[in-house]
Design an enzyme around this catalytic site. Structure first.
Site, PDB file in Angstrom:
ATOM      1  N   GLU A 127       0.725  -1.270  -0.045  1.00 22.58           N
ATOM      2  CA  GLU A 127       0.141   0.070  -0.023  1.00 22.58           C
ATOM      3  C   GLU A 127       0.830   1.172  -0.091  1.00 22.58           C
ATOM      4  OE1 GLU A 127      -2.820  -0.047   3.199  1.00 22.58           O
ATOM      5  OE2 GLU A 127      -3.622  -2.027   2.752  1.00 22.58           O
ATOM      6  N   ALA A 130       2.514   1.328   3.250  1.00 23.76           N
ATOM      7  CA  ALA A 130       2.747   0.005   3.931  1.00 23.76           C
ATOM      8  C   ALA A 130       3.552  -0.856   2.673  1.00 23.76           C
ATOM      9  CB  ALA A 130       1.594  -1.031   4.203  1.00 23.76           C
ATOM     10  N   ARG A 268      33.395  -8.749 -31.744  1.00 23.33           N
ATOM     11  CA  ARG A 268      34.018  -7.301 -31.906  1.00 23.33           C
ATOM     12  C   ARG A 268      35.375  -7.293 -31.809  1.00 23.33           C
ATOM     13  NH1 ARG A 268      32.796  -1.868 -33.026  1.00 23.33           N
ATOM     14  NH2 ARG A 268      33.889  -0.487 -31.441  1.00 23.33           N
ATOM     15  N   GLY A 339      30.481  -1.666 -24.700  1.00 24.83           N
ATOM     16  CA  GLY A 339      30.776  -0.120 -24.832  1.00 24.83           C
ATOM     17  C   GLY A 339      29.538   0.700 -25.384  1.00 24.83           C
ATOM     18  N   GLU A 363       9.425  -7.905  -3.779  1.00 25.25           N
ATOM     19  CA  GLU A 363       9.089  -9.114  -2.750  1.00 25.25           C
ATOM     20  C   GLU A 363      10.093  -9.008  -1.437  1.00 25.25           C
ATOM     21  OE1 GLU A 363       7.630 -12.634  -3.956  1.00 25.25           O
ATOM     22  OE2 GLU A 363       7.377 -11.980  -5.900  1.00 25.25           O
ATOM     23  N   GLU A 367      17.655  -4.933   1.937  1.00 23.97           N
ATOM     24  CA  GLU A 367      17.841  -4.456   3.501  1.00 23.97           C
ATOM     25  C   GLU A 367      16.741  -5.368   4.016  1.00 23.97           C
ATOM     26  OE1 GLU A 367      17.163  -2.255   0.870  1.00 23.97           O
ATOM     27  OE2 GLU A 367      19.247  -1.457   0.849  1.00 23.97           O
TER      28      GLU A 367
END
Ligand SMILES: Cc1cc2nc3c(=O)[nH]c(=O)nc-3n(C[C@H](O)[C@H](O)[C@H](O)COP(=O)(O)OP(=O)(O)OC[C@H]3O[C@@H](n4cnc5c(N)ncnc54)[C@H](O)[C@@H]3O)c2cc1C
Length: 379
Positions: A127, A130, A268, A339, A363, A367
């Site tokens: 929310e 929340a 490349r 690059g 989810e 932290e």
């Protein structure tokens, strides 16, 4: 110890890898640019019987295990992370709580259409006030004459525009001064229920992220999922499974970025040689490959523990945290190895880097994962 996939898991991996290369990957840049939900991809996945993969056959599911679910999420995300998150949320946020906590009648009514692909699965927890503190829910469900009357707002909800019904969390009462949170199933065509698809996102542009507005939405009491007051416990269990999905997505995106980088650096040429012949480039690729391998092992182990019916919360948090952080690192290096071309949409890796960021947030942020792990290791 056996690290081999079963014959069934191998078969699913091969089938979804081919499907992803042939059907999912080709439109990924355009869908991202045009914010176009992958309707056609999911029509085909429904026909292939993948939409209810880990759910019981009785409800139209495939009866497969969590490792298979992780493999499908990984392979879809390798080609297109928007497709990957749509699938992961459909299964682990939409279908799983119904399968875990629903009655037989609720499963027939609500899980079956998810398994057949008739409805997408979604779950409304977050929310505006929340997020990490999901217990801070302000949505209310007041009981009156055999009905719940629901009022409140949810934000950042995946798949809701394509869901026929979804579970949301709401306060159903107070106990000892604490909020009693319950999960309630709402049909998305209920009067007073609106889904707003208006976000402008950094990435995952082809996935559907919505706001939900509930104004005096009435549903019968029988739409309660499990028992009253168990919503908090239920969503913690649901998120444990969901973290395996996010971990699998991270492995898939990182693998996609690595594959593009290996191919590009071989082709490349600078200073008269392929980029991949420079040791500094080789070391980057070696580190990327090693981290992806470790993340994949962590995701599969968490999924395997879940399939054995053993505790898996710590491993789910660890795999989500590690895989999402290495996904960010790997996609960043992938852009670097390309690059200036890596900065251009045409080379895919810039999209992968933008998409990867969500995995450190959704989810449970990185932290919050560290908080969960710290608790589970006895801090
Ligand atoms: C694309 C997308 C799809 C999503 N899909 C869904 C969905 O389908 N269903 C659903 O319910 N939600 C969904 N979410 C919401 C998502 O799960 C939340 O955004 C997430 O949990 C973080 O909540 P928040 O955004 O309110 O951030 P906040 O909780 O406000 O966090 C902001 C910052 O503060 C940090 N922080 C907060 N508390 C602490 C603490 N105690 N200690 C240390 N740091 C802390 C956080 O780690 C973060 O860095 C989705 C989000 C996005 C962007």
């Amino acid at each position: 110890m056996n690290f081999d996939l079963t014959a069934e898991q191998e078969m699913i991996k091969k089938m979804i890898r081919e499907f992803s290369d042939e059907v999912v990957a080709p439109g990924s840049i355009d869908r991202d640019r045009n914010k176009q939900f992958p309707v056609e991809v999911f029509k085909q996945l429904s026909e292939m019987g993948i939409m209810g993969l880990p759910f019981p056959e009785e409800y139209g599911g495939g009866g497969a295990d969590t490792v298979s679910f992780a493999i499908v999420t990984e392979e879809l995300s390798r080609a297109c992370a928007s497709t990957g998150i749509t699938y992961s949320a459909h299964i682990s946020l939409g279908g799983a709580p119904l399968n875990l906590f629903g009655t037989k009648e609720q499963k027939h009514k609500y899980l079956t259409p998810i398994c057949t692909g008739e409805s997408f699965g979604a779950f409304g927890l977050t929310e505006p006030n929340a997020g990490s503190d999901a217990g801070g829910t302000q949505t209310t469900a007041a009981k009156s004459n055999g009905e719940y009357i629901i009022n409140g707002n949810k934000c950042f909800i995946t798949n809701a525009s394509y869901a026929k019904h979804l579970a949301i969390t709401a306060i159903t009462g107070m106990n000892d001064g604490k909020k009693e949170i319950s999960a309630i199933i709402i049909p998305t065509d209920a009067k007073g229920f609106s889904v707003i698809d208006n976000y402008e996102k950094m990435g995952l542009n082809a996935s559907n992220t919505t706001e939900l507005v509930m104004e005096n939405v009435r549903v019968p009491e029988e739409n309660l999922l499990g028992k009253e007051g168990e919503g908090f416990k239920q969503f913690l269990i649901t998120l444990d499974g969901g973290r395996i999905g996010i971990g699998a997505m991270a492995v898939g995106i990182a693998q996609g970025a690595f594959d593009k980088s290996l191919q590009y650096t071989k082709e490349r040429k600078q200073f008269g040689k392929s980029l991949s012949s420079f040791q500094a480039v080789q070391f980057k690729l070696a580190d990327m490959a090693m981290k992806i391998e470790l993340a994949r092992n962590m995701v599969y182990k968490a999924a395997w523990l879940k399939d054995q019916g053993r505790p898996f919360s710590k491993e789910a948090s660890m795999c989500k945290l590690y895989a999402s952080e290495i996904c960010m690192e790997v996609t960043n290096q992938a852009v670097q190895l390309h690059g200036g071309y890596g900065y251009m949409k045409e080379y895919h890796v810039e999209r992968m880097m933008r998409d990867a960021k969500l995995l450190e947030i959704g989810e449970g942020t990185s932290e919050i994962q560290r908080t969960v792990i710290a608790r589970l290791i006895g801090c």
